[in-house]
Design a protein around this motif. Structure first.
Motif, PDB file in Angstrom:
ATOM      1  N   SER A   1      97.072 101.219   3.264  1.00 21.95           N
ATOM      2  CA  SER A   1      97.954 102.213   2.641  1.00 21.95           C
ATOM      3  C   SER A   1      98.299 101.815   1.199  1.00 21.95           C
ATOM      4  O   SER A   1      98.839 100.721   0.966  1.00 21.95           O
ATOM      5  CB  SER A   1      99.240 102.348   3.475  1.00 21.95           C
ATOM      6  N   ALA A   2      98.010 102.712   0.276  1.00 19.51           N
ATOM      7  CA  ALA A   2      98.309 102.419  -1.141  1.00 19.51           C
ATOM      8  C   ALA A   2      99.814 102.284  -1.360  1.00 19.51           C
ATOM      9  O   ALA A   2     100.262 101.476  -2.174  1.00 19.51           O
ATOM     10  CB  ALA A   2      97.743 103.532  -2.012  1.00 19.51           C
ATOM     11  N   GLY A   3     100.588 103.078  -0.605  1.00 19.90           N
ATOM     12  CA  GLY A   3     102.044 103.029  -0.742  1.00 19.90           C
ATOM     13  C   GLY A   3     102.612 101.683  -0.313  1.00 19.90           C
ATOM     14  O   GLY A   3     103.454 101.103  -1.008  1.00 19.90           O
ATOM     15  N   ILE A   4     102.126 101.204   0.838  1.00 18.80           N
ATOM     16  CA  ILE A   4     102.608  99.899   1.339  1.00 18.80           C
ATOM     17  C   ILE A   4     102.120  98.783   0.403  1.00 18.80           C
ATOM     18  O   ILE A   4     102.870  97.856   0.085  1.00 18.80           O
ATOM     19  CB  ILE A   4     102.130  99.660   2.792  1.00 18.80           C
ATOM     20  N   LYS A   5     100.887  98.911  -0.060  1.00 20.03           N
ATOM     21  CA  LYS A   5     100.334  97.903  -0.972  1.00 20.03           C
ATOM     22  C   LYS A   5     101.210  97.803  -2.221  1.00 20.03           C
ATOM     23  O   LYS A   5     101.547  96.704  -2.670  1.00 20.03           O
ATOM     24  CB  LYS A   5      98.909  98.306  -1.370  1.00 20.03           C
ATOM     25  N   SER A   6     101.599  98.948  -2.743  1.00 21.11           N
ATOM     26  CA  SER A   6     102.428  98.961  -3.952  1.00 21.11           C
ATOM     27  C   SER A   6     103.822  98.378  -3.668  1.00 21.11           C
ATOM     28  O   SER A   6     104.375  97.645  -4.488  1.00 21.11           O
ATOM     29  CB  SER A   6     102.507 100.399  -4.440  1.00 21.11           C
ATOM     30  N   ALA A   7     104.352  98.709  -2.473  1.00 22.35           N
ATOM     31  CA  ALA A   7     105.687  98.202  -2.103  1.00 22.35           C
ATOM     32  C   ALA A   7     105.689  96.694  -1.892  1.00 22.35           C
ATOM     33  O   ALA A   7     106.744  96.052  -1.951  1.00 22.35           O
ATOM     34  CB  ALA A   7     106.169  98.904  -0.838  1.00 22.35           C
ATOM     35  N   MET A   8     104.507  96.136  -1.627  1.00 21.40           N
ATOM     36  CA  MET A   8     104.414  94.698  -1.361  1.00 21.40           C
ATOM     37  C   MET A   8     104.306  93.856  -2.634  1.00 21.40           C
ATOM     38  O   MET A   8     104.192  92.629  -2.568  1.00 21.40           O
ATOM     39  CB  MET A   8     103.192  94.423  -0.459  1.00 21.40           C
ATOM     40  N   ILE A   9     104.309  94.499  -3.773  1.00 19.72           N
ATOM     41  CA  ILE A   9     104.219  93.724  -5.024  1.00 19.72           C
ATOM     42  C   ILE A   9     105.622  93.213  -5.378  1.00 19.72           C
ATOM     43  O   ILE A   9     106.363  93.847  -6.114  1.00 19.72           O
ATOM     44  CB  ILE A   9     103.603  94.568  -6.166  1.00 19.72           C
ATOM     45  N   PHE A  10     105.969  92.085  -4.836  1.00 19.15           N
ATOM     46  CA  PHE A  10     107.264  91.444  -5.121  1.00 19.15           C
ATOM     47  C   PHE A  10     107.171  90.659  -6.437  1.00 19.15           C
ATOM     48  O   PHE A  10     108.164  90.485  -7.129  1.00 19.15           O
ATOM     49  CB  PHE A  10     107.670  90.493  -3.997  1.00 19.15           C
ATOM     50  N   SER A  11     105.981  90.149  -6.700  1.00 25.66           N
ATOM     51  CA  SER A  11     105.744  89.393  -7.934  1.00 25.66           C
ATOM     52  C   SER A  11     104.476  89.974  -8.551  1.00 25.66           C
ATOM     53  O   SER A  11     103.415  89.944  -7.916  1.00 25.66           O
ATOM     54  CB  SER A  11     105.553  87.909  -7.601  1.00 25.66           C
ATOM     55  N   LYS A  12     104.598  90.506  -9.763  1.00 29.07           N
ATOM     56  CA  LYS A  12     103.462  91.209 -10.359  1.00 29.07           C
ATOM     57  C   LYS A  12     102.220  90.331 -10.545  1.00 29.07           C
ATOM     58  O   LYS A  12     101.117  90.766 -10.221  1.00 29.07           O
ATOM     59  CB  LYS A  12     103.871  91.851 -11.689  1.00 29.07           C
ATOM     60  N   PRO A  13     102.347  89.095 -11.048  1.00 30.99           N
ATOM     61  CA  PRO A  13     101.128  88.281 -11.224  1.00 30.99           C
ATOM     62  C   PRO A  13     100.395  88.021  -9.907  1.00 30.99           C
ATOM     63  O   PRO A  13      99.177  87.969  -9.875  1.00 30.99           O
ATOM     64  CB  PRO A  13     101.654  86.972 -11.821  1.00 30.99           C
TER      65      PRO A  13
END
Lengths: 122, 188
Positions: free
Chosen positions: A51-63
């Motif tokens: 899921s692109a939405g969950i993937k995006s929500a999982m970015i706690f640290s951008k690097p």
């Protein structure tokens, strides 16, 4: 109150010899929580991959990207499960056969879900 | 003889903490089986018991340091996206691997598996350390618990082994390099 007394009877103490036999509850809690944590890791990684939405929500640290959220979430699930199970079981004797089997199944599922060819089948 | 700072951190992560963890893991399996499994003849001495507690706690710390240095120091360099028009992908390992059909598998299977499976190791070994810390010699009286803990430590070794293998192979095919240069030794 009654429950507390009954639970404490599961801690057998042979004070005469100086030895103490601990109940298996604390160990069972640690084992099952590790199973939950492992499964959570595989499940969240798979969901983030699908899921692109969950993937995006999982970015706690951008690097680091989604890996940061996947692993942090799994660690949080593991620690919460451990605390809750420990509070509930630490003075009790539990059916370790069933708890251990459940923990090993969760661990195996977690391991399988981290394996990309398996996760791609889902 | 010189090394880049990124190469140095990769060395610390893989050959330092990662390799140390794998070595310690095999030792933990031997000691847990020898001293705590139901088949063990005598309960471990108090000194050995404390040694095992500290050994496993140190292993757990090493496992956590390994995954955190990997995820938060090296992985961002690995997955960096090159600016448009970049001619050489040497400083962008993930893109370098993905640019060729002969190396894409090292990323698609290798890194995709490694980056997740590695985290099973600290979870499993922390659990083992906590159980041994709490039960100590008492673990001999809980054969079922001991067998389950041993199973988790086997998986912790496997997870670390997978991560170590793919880490080494990925770094062989697309090394994480860059940053300032550290001079280790002057040539003859």
């Amino acid at each position: 109150m009654h429950g507390t007394v009954r639970e404490k009877t599961n801690v057998v103490r042979a004070t005469g010899t100086g030895t103490t036999s601990l109940s298996n509850g604390a160990g069972a809690a640690a084992v099952l929580a590790a199973g939950f944590g492992s499964f959570a890791l595989g499940l969240i990684a798979t969901l983030a991959d699908k899921s692109a939405g969950i993937k995006s929500a999982m970015i706690f640290s951008k690097p680091t990207g989604p890996l940061s959220g996947v692993t942090t979430s799994a660690i949080v699930v593991w620690l919460i499960a451990w605390v809750l199970l420990h509070v509930r079981w630490h003075n009790r004797t539990v059916n370790l056969g069933r708890v251990g089997a459940a923990a090993l199944v969760l661990l195996a599922l977690g391991l399988l879900l981290t394996f990309p060819p398996f996760a791609d089948l889902l | 003889m010189e090394i880049t700072t990124r190469g140095f951190w990769t060395l610390i992560h893989g050959m330092g903490f990662g390799a140390l963890y794998l070595l310690a893991c095999s030792g933990a399996l031997v000691e847990l089986y020898r001293r705590y499994a139901p088949a063990a003849e005598d309960a471990p001495a108090a000194r050995d018991d404390w040694f095992m507690r500290i050994y496993l706690a140190a292993m757990a710390a090493v496992a956590w340091i390994t995954v955190f240095t990997g995820a938060y120091i090296i992985y961002p360099w690995y997955r960096a996206v090159p600016p448009a028009g970049t001619a050489s992908l040497a400083a962008f390992p993930q893109r370098l691997l993905m640019a060729s059909s002969s190396t894409i598998g090292w990323h698609a299977l290798g890194m995709e598996w490694k980056e997740h499976v590695a985290w099973l190791a600290p979870i499993c070994i922390t659990m083992a350390a906590a159980v041994v810390w709490q039960y100590g010699r008492e673990l001999q009286r809980h054969p079922q618990l001991c067998r389950i803990v041993l199973s988790f430590v086997w998986i912790a070794l496997f997870a670390g082994g997978v991560a170590g293998f793919f880490g080494a192979m990925i770094n062989k095919n697309a090394p994480v390099e860059g940053g300032s240069t550290i001079h280790l030794m002057h040539g003859e």
